[in-house]
Design an enzyme around this catalytic site. Sequence first.
Site, short mmCIF file in Angstrom:
data_model
loop_
_atom_site.label_atom_id
_atom_site.label_comp_id
_atom_site.label_asym_id
_atom_site.label_seq_id
_atom_site.Cartn_x
_atom_site.Cartn_y
_atom_site.Cartn_z
N HIS A 120 0.83 -1.21 0.00
CA HIS A 120 0.00 0.00 0.00
C HIS A 120 0.86 1.27 0.00
O HIS A 120 0.50 2.26 0.62
CB HIS A 120 -0.95 0.03 1.20
CG HIS A 120 -1.97 -1.07 1.21
ND1 HIS A 120 -3.23 -0.93 0.68
CD2 HIS A 120 -1.90 -2.35 1.64
CE1 HIS A 120 -3.90 -2.07 0.82
NE2 HIS A 120 -3.12 -2.95 1.39
N ASN A 193 -10.34 -2.79 2.49
CA ASN A 193 -10.04 -2.80 1.06
C ASN A 193 -11.30 -2.54 0.26
O ASN A 193 -12.39 -2.51 0.83
CB ASN A 193 -9.47 -4.17 0.65
CG ASN A 193 -7.98 -4.30 0.93
OD1 ASN A 193 -7.29 -3.31 1.16
ND2 ASN A 193 -7.49 -5.52 0.90
N TYR A 407 0.85 -4.13 12.32
CA TYR A 407 0.79 -2.70 11.96
C TYR A 407 1.61 -1.81 12.88
O TYR A 407 2.25 -0.87 12.43
CB TYR A 407 -0.67 -2.25 11.86
CG TYR A 407 -1.35 -2.79 10.62
CD1 TYR A 407 -1.56 -4.16 10.47
CD2 TYR A 407 -1.74 -1.97 9.59
CE1 TYR A 407 -2.15 -4.68 9.33
CE2 TYR A 407 -2.33 -2.48 8.44
CZ TYR A 407 -2.54 -3.84 8.32
OH TYR A 407 -3.11 -4.35 7.19
#
Length: 734
Positions: A120, A193, A407
């Site tokens: 991304h 998404n 993350y």
Amino acid sequence: MFKSAVSFCLASSFLASSLSLCSHLPVNAKDDQKMAAPMPSDKGTQASGNAPLSKGVAGETHQTSDNKLPTMTTQQGVPISDDQNSLKAGPNGPVLMEDFVLRNKIFHFDHERIPERVVHARGFGAHGYFENYKSLSDITKADLFQRPGEKTPVFVRFSTVAGNKGSVDLPRDVRGFATKFYTKEGNWDLVGNNIPVFFIQDGMKFPDLVHAAKDEPDSGFPQAATAHDNFWDFISLTPESMHMIMWAMSDRGIPRSFRFMEGFGVHTFRMVNAEGKSVFVKFHWKPKQGLQSVVWNEAVKINGADADFHRRDLWNAIKNGDFPEWELGLQIFDEATAKSFDFDVLDPTKIIPEEVVPVKIVGKMVLNRTVDNFFAETEQVAFCTQNIVPGVDFSDDPLLQARNFSYLDTQLKRLGSPNFTQLPINAPKCPVMNFEQDGHMAFTNPKGRANYEPNSWGGPRENPNTGFKSHPQVMSGPKMRIRPESFADHYSQARQFYKSQTEIEQKHIQDALTFELSKVQKPSIRERVVAHLMNIDEQLAAQVGANLGMDKIPAALPSAKPVKDLPASAKLSIVKNGPSSFNGRKIGVLVSEGVDAALLSSIKAAAEKEGTTVEVVAATIGGVTASDGSHVAADHKYGGGPSVLFDSVVVLVAPDKVDSLSKEPAVKDFINDAYAHLKFVGCNDAGSSLLDKVGVKPDSDEGMISFKSGTDSNRFIEACRKLRLWDRELKQKS
Ligand code: HDE
């Protein structure tokens, strides 16, 4: 010996021209030193902003000191006298080490880049708000959902997945749709998404998936493209990816813009109310603009014509006040319902069809502000799936669980400090109170003496009533590495997706698979993929196999579970969920000198009424003189504004220009591409002749609309609401 502030080389902000001018410096007779060439004009340059310039004693140019712009400073705040020249020992002498102005500037520049996101990397963000339609207190205690009409600030970042930061906007790829809600009880990140399922079921396979999808490790290509051996090798060996492959190869993989795509939270989450009762939810974002994608040949050309097509679209829409909106929808279900399905709601390769659990619309999100600075906001925003708030909770989806580890780790790597949460784009808009301290670039360290808990000095303290509590789910079972049996059906929903598409959408899936697999060099990989397709739809497999020139279609690969024929779901098609208006779209009008002024005005008026933008494409960017002598400004020159940049086109030319225009390659492409990309094409009489001359029959189908009078403009806009004439492609096929 030397005059102070000598040798300004302000001649141009561009290095090349500065260098060439500086190499011909006039000699100052008095000081026998080389001086900068005079400015060609005294209007100011990019280098000097808009600062007025004045001539120096020997013809050199200086910035005036009395300009109204703020004075430039170093990072330490010291005013800078000369931002053009380093400190030298004489005009031709070496640069002095004491030049702290130069050193600070270069030092900072050298450190401008941070590691780009490992996936991304290419993204674009905007600010806005989320507004509740009604209270959701029955299912969640999340503060943001309690009061109807309440607005919560959000930041959204859209992205492609595989490409590097500088790649193009329209590869065939999944799009990220990540939303940060700045709630009064902390930040909630819904990192989703534009496709509701994923390639893999367990986070253990994520690095392999991403390695396979990205550029191959030896050659470093292809970038931002999955049309290569490694990707399809991995996919062909990973049957669980088949459902996602159907989505990624559908037109969802080439959206018209971020504004026209859905968003999905993908995983099953939990919501928990004040009584501690929990339900499962799946999150959906539904674009109020309707769904829309481009066609593949168009995507390929858009990448060349405007690599920033999607980001420019979002930026322009917001700047023009045409704020994109999405409604938030929830599929809400309890454990008993979850158990009743013959798939597992914890399996991220599965959807719950909307026909089975309807999507309840609970609020809307409006994006109404572009970023002030791309790096500070879009690049530094740090989404973390584990950022949730009281009233929202995780499920045991193993992919979600792995994301919750990943993350935070990635943000530390990218942003370099555990204090990334203090950056304005990441900082909660509610009080943050704890005893965490120090670290790189800490700028909100707690005040006072207490930096531990318990202490005798003061708060903050934990609060068992309002603090986040995990849903007290009962857990048991042997510790083992295993994929649950309930995750084993890899094909039924893939088949359901394919069967739910319109004929043209099915054709696009066949074409996409053909294109991607035709780039795969190893025949056994191509065959293995087609053998999977046999489990999804035999005709799909046969068509793709034939398109790839296979003599024999391979037999279906063994399937762990019998493949079921699930009912088609209309919500899975883009074409069946298009808009009812042409609002927010763009028409390109190709004009010549002498363009019919009245007709052009009528198109502009009809478009404005619909909320559609009109851009004029002319021979030069200087525009044209219309039939009534008025000047028509141009937005693009021929070739600079190819028809791929527009949702529909109009050809408005003067009769005496038809011959010459029919020989212009860019004009020919404009018309031929618009027709081939199934767009609605309008034209005046001379435009019809031009179409004919370049090989497009002006009355070939209902998508070709000729303008006789101003009322035809309304007719044209109405036709455009269908977006594309899909029948044209199907007829071309037969
Ligand atoms: Fe991500 N993902 N992901 N992902 N993902 C990242 O975080 C990861 C997954 C998604 O605009 C990274 O800040 C793992 C699913 C979006 O900043 C990284 C796994 C979905 C974005 C990461 C997944 C997503 C990311 C890279 C499998 C759809 C961009 C840089 C366990 C629901 C957010 C970063 C933005 C970004 C890891 C799977 C969506 C490396 C390990 C499934 C939209 O942390």
